[in-house]
Design an enzyme around this catalytic site. Structure first.
Site, PDB file in Angstrom:
ATOM      1  N   GLU A 226      41.690  22.918  11.392  1.00  9.76           N
ATOM      2  CA  GLU A 226      41.013  23.559  10.201  1.00  9.76           C
ATOM      3  C   GLU A 226      39.737  23.681  10.759  1.00  9.76           C
ATOM      4  O   GLU A 226      38.841  23.076  11.173  1.00  9.76           O
ATOM      5  CB  GLU A 226      40.864  21.964   9.350  1.00  9.76           C
ATOM      6  CG  GLU A 226      42.229  21.373   8.637  1.00  9.76           C
ATOM      7  CD  GLU A 226      42.672  22.433   7.691  1.00  9.76           C
ATOM      8  OE1 GLU A 226      42.031  23.106   6.973  1.00  9.76           O
ATOM      9  OE2 GLU A 226      44.112  22.326   7.383  1.00  9.76           O
ATOM     10  N   CYS A 260      32.179  24.597   5.216  1.00  7.41           N
ATOM     11  CA  CYS A 260      33.112  25.505   5.911  1.00  7.41           C
ATOM     12  C   CYS A 260      33.745  26.685   4.999  1.00  7.41           C
ATOM     13  O   CYS A 260      33.829  27.695   5.610  1.00  7.41           O
ATOM     14  CB  CYS A 260      34.339  24.753   6.305  1.00  7.41           C
ATOM     15  SG  CYS A 260      35.304  23.872   5.232  1.00  7.41           S
TER      16      CYS A 260
HETATM   17  P1  NAD Z   1      32.793  20.495  15.826  1.00  8.74           P
HETATM   18  O1  NAD Z   1      33.712  21.315  16.647  1.00  8.74           O
HETATM   19  O2  NAD Z   1      31.613  20.330  16.727  1.00  8.74           O
HETATM   20  O3  NAD Z   1      33.176  18.609  16.190  1.00  8.74           O
HETATM   21  C1  NAD Z   1      34.120  18.321  15.485  1.00  8.74           C
HETATM   22  C2  NAD Z   1      34.403  17.176  16.272  1.00  8.74           C
HETATM   23  O4  NAD Z   1      34.932  17.571  17.447  1.00  8.74           O
HETATM   24  C3  NAD Z   1      33.606  16.029  16.441  1.00  8.74           C
HETATM   25  O5  NAD Z   1      34.321  14.755  15.895  1.00  8.74           O
HETATM   26  C4  NAD Z   1      33.165  15.986  17.764  1.00  8.74           C
HETATM   27  O6  NAD Z   1      32.611  14.554  17.913  1.00  8.74           O
HETATM   28  C5  NAD Z   1      34.145  16.660  18.472  1.00  8.74           C
HETATM   29  N1  NAD Z   1      33.715  17.344  19.682  1.00  8.74           N
HETATM   30  C6  NAD Z   1      32.602  18.051  19.513  1.00  8.74           C
HETATM   31  N2  NAD Z   1      32.516  18.812  20.858  1.00  8.74           N
HETATM   32  C7  NAD Z   1      33.596  18.188  21.462  1.00  8.74           C
HETATM   33  C8  NAD Z   1      34.057  18.684  22.897  1.00  8.74           C
HETATM   34  N3  NAD Z   1      33.449  19.418  23.698  1.00  8.74           N
HETATM   35  N4  NAD Z   1      35.182  18.157  23.118  1.00  8.74           N
HETATM   36  C9  NAD Z   1      35.860  17.459  22.409  1.00  8.74           C
HETATM   37  N5  NAD Z   1      35.498  16.839  21.150  1.00  8.74           N
HETATM   38  C10 NAD Z   1      34.429  17.467  20.614  1.00  8.74           C
HETATM   39  O7  NAD Z   1      32.409  20.569  14.387  1.00  8.74           O
HETATM   40  P2  NAD Z   1      31.363  20.563  13.575  1.00  8.74           P
HETATM   41  O8  NAD Z   1      30.213  21.181  14.282  1.00  8.74           O
HETATM   42  O9  NAD Z   1      31.119  19.098  13.269  1.00  8.74           O
HETATM   43  O10 NAD Z   1      31.733  21.293  12.260  1.00  8.74           O
HETATM   44  C11 NAD Z   1      31.300  22.435  12.115  1.00  8.74           C
HETATM   45  C12 NAD Z   1      32.681  23.598  12.213  1.00  8.74           C
HETATM   46  O11 NAD Z   1      33.695  22.778  11.484  1.00  8.74           O
HETATM   47  C13 NAD Z   1      32.303  24.907  11.467  1.00  8.74           C
HETATM   48  O12 NAD Z   1      32.711  26.054  12.159  1.00  8.74           O
HETATM   49  C14 NAD Z   1      32.974  24.672  10.023  1.00  8.74           C
HETATM   50  O13 NAD Z   1      33.392  25.660   9.389  1.00  8.74           O
HETATM   51  C15 NAD Z   1      34.010  23.744  10.475  1.00  8.74           C
HETATM   52  N6  NAD Z   1      34.640  23.113   9.607  1.00  8.74           N
HETATM   53  C16 NAD Z   1      35.883  23.761   9.111  1.00  8.74           C
HETATM   54  C17 NAD Z   1      36.507  22.730   8.015  1.00  8.74           C
HETATM   55  C18 NAD Z   1      37.608  22.891   7.305  1.00  8.74           C
HETATM   56  O14 NAD Z   1      38.426  22.259   6.528  1.00  8.74           O
HETATM   57  N7  NAD Z   1      38.455  24.205   7.705  1.00  8.74           N
HETATM   58  C19 NAD Z   1      35.791  21.756   7.515  1.00  8.74           C
HETATM   59  C20 NAD Z   1      34.461  21.634   7.825  1.00  8.74           C
HETATM   60  C21 NAD Z   1      33.946  22.185   8.895  1.00  8.74           C
END
Ligand code: NAD
Length: 478
Positions: A226, A260
């Site tokens: 997602e 998002c």
């Molecule tokens: P993110 O990708 O930074 O983090 C998501 C998860 O991944 C967290 O639990 C984090 O601990 C983990 N993570 C972060 N870096 C990592 C790495 N290098 N290796 C492994 N795991 C890692 O996302 P975010 O910043 O929390 O959220 C923002 C993004 O998510 C935006 O692009 C937004 O559009 C998207 N988003 C999508 C939806 C959807 O339903 N489609 C909903 C909310 C957010």
């Protein structure tokens, strides 16, 4: 820091340390006992989750306010109430969704009987983000539990108060043997990703999505991603501009733009943009007052990194309204940028903050061209009263969701699948799709021993047999 509600091993400094391999082993044992499969267990988990949302509303809303400056009413609308509704819908349909479905069979296989049985996948990993840390943790969790799986839920380190609250509360309301919670960041997620889960459900940005997909490929683990992206809002000539402005402002500036499916930018002809601009300004004033920094319904940016990234997008010469920032409180005023084209910095990546660029096009054709030349968006919003324009966008564009005249709201209908397409994600959930996603649709066919009609296709083959086979096997069952 990592914390699970199950057994942990002591780290060098005595802090609990994640042992992801052990965690998965334990949950496999639990899943192997079969306790998660009965409908009664699934219903107990879902009602437990819903009870937690009701009984702990205050604690969770407080955590959301502390992490993101969310107003309690907004927290209820977009997180607590939202998730509770999703669970209620699931509870009222779950029995029929998981019931085996009879499947028709072709003539030549009669008198066999066939059905499709939805079985749980096993032990699944759910990785959640920080922007809607309750909804985006618990809605996938509900799907995984409704489908009868054991689950590890990895919470986001960037919403620490909500993460701590959920880690404390979930074991009190769910079966702690089959549902484990892990707190922590990239290091813990990396360790979890090294394990052979039966499914990984990830919500976050595309860069980390690629990391997840690569890790999953090593074990052939199926993945739901997602992701995000730039969701456009096209405003048509003849649209109800006052309503469009209010809804765009609501969709954009809720959670300070960290949504998002927020409208990322507005795209319209110059006369429409010029008529829309004062209405956007008025809607912002109506919702957040003359000084939004004093409003208790306007949020803050999650951390310094995102704050710095966003303030860089507010370039001189483009600010139509807003633009004020406060580094200490990570406040960014609701900001509208005009005169922005596809090359502007704000148009390179998902904005994910309270900055709204206005992009000018000649007409609807150029708008469709602009949108389809870029990554497929998670959501596409079209403000129009024209049936022809609606048909046009349904036919000629591709996006996770397509909403006419209101952003965000498709997420609130659990009967609609929610998810991206192309760069905005893979897989979909909510309602029945959630249960389907966390299940395997197993084909079950039972062919009686007598009469043995399959004898018609056993070798050696005679020409009479061939005629028979061609006649009956080629004929589909009506
Ligand atoms: P993110 O990708 O930074 O983090 C998501 C998860 O991944 C967290 O639990 C984090 O601990 C983990 N993570 C972060 N870096 C990592 C790495 N290098 N290796 C492994 N795991 C890692 O996302 P975010 O910043 O929390 O959220 C923002 C993004 O998510 C935006 O692009 C937004 O559009 C998207 N988003 C999508 C939806 C959807 O339903 N489609 C909903 C909310 C957010």
């Amino acid at each position: 820091m990592s914390q699970t509600t199950g057994p942990t091993t002591a780290g060098a400094q005595g802090a609990p340390q994640l042992d992801a391999e052990q965690l998965l082993d334990d949950l496999r044992d639990v899943f192997g006992t079969g306790i998660t499969k009965p409908l009664a267990w699934r219903i107990a988990q879902l009602t437990g989750l819903r009870r937690m949302l009701a009984e702990q509303e205050g604690a969770l809303a407080e955590a959301l306010t502390s992490d993101l400056g969310k107003h309690v009413t907004e927290a209820w609308i977009t997180e607590l109430g939202f998730t509770s509704n999703e669970i209620t819908y699931m509870l009222s349909h779950l029995k029929s969704w998981i019931r085996p479905r009879r499947a028709s069979i072709p003539l030549w296989l009669r008198p066999a009987r066939a059905k499709v049985v939805r079985e749980p996948l096993g032990v699944v990993l759910v990785i959640s983000p920080w922007n809607y840390p309750v909804q985006l943790s618990l809605a996938p969790l509900a799907g995984a539990l409704g489908a009868g799986n054991a689950v590890v839920l990895k919470l986001s380190e960037l919403a620490p108060a909500t993460s701590a609250a959920l880690a404390r509360l979930l074991p009190q309301y769910l079966d702690p043997a089959a549902v484990r919670v892990v707190e922590g960041g990239a290091a813990e997620t990396t360790e979890l990703l090294a394990q052979p889960w039966d499914h990984i459900f990830f919500t976050g940005n595309g860069a980390v999505g690629r990391v997840v997909l690569e890790a999953a490929a090593r074990h052939l683990t199926p993945v739901t991603l997602e992701l995000g992206g730039k969701s456009p809002a096209f405003v048509d000539v003849g649209a109800d501009l006052e309503t469009a402005a209010r809804r765009i402002v609501w969709g954009k500036f809720t959670n300070a733009g960290q949504t998002c499916v927020a409208p990322d930018f507005v795209i319209a002809t110059r006369p429409v943009l010029d008529a829309l601009k004062p209405l956007l300004d008025k809607a912002i004033r109506d919702f957040y007052g003359e000084d939004p920094s004093q409003s208790d319904v306007y949020g803050r940016i999650v951390n310094e990194r995102h704050f710095g990234r966003l303030t860089d997008l507010i370039t001189t010469g483009h600010v139509f309204r807003g633009g004020a920032v406060d580094t200490e409180t990570r406040y960014i005023e609701p900001t509208v940028l005009d005169g922005v084209d596809g090359d502007h910095l704000s148009m390179q990546e998902e904005i994910f903050g309270p900055i709204l660029p206005l992009v000018e096009v000649r007409d609807v054709d150029e708008a469709v061209e602009f949108i389809t030349a870029r990554d497929k968006p998670l959501a596409l919003y079209v403000f129009t009263g024209s049936a022809e324009t609606k048909r046009r966008f349904i036919r000629d564009t591709s996006s996770g969701g397509l909403n006419f005249n209101a952003p965000l709201v498709h997420m609130g209908a659990p009967s609609l699948p929610f998810g991206g397409v192309g760069a905005s994600g893979m897989g979909k959930y909510h309602g029945e799709e959630s249960v389907a996603l966390f299940s395997h649709a197993k084909a079950v066919i039972d062919v009686p021993a007598k009469p043995d009609l399959l004898a018609a296709i056993y070798p050696p083959f005679s020409s009479a047999q061939e005629k028979l086979v061609r006649r009956f096997i080629a004929r589909p069952r009506p």
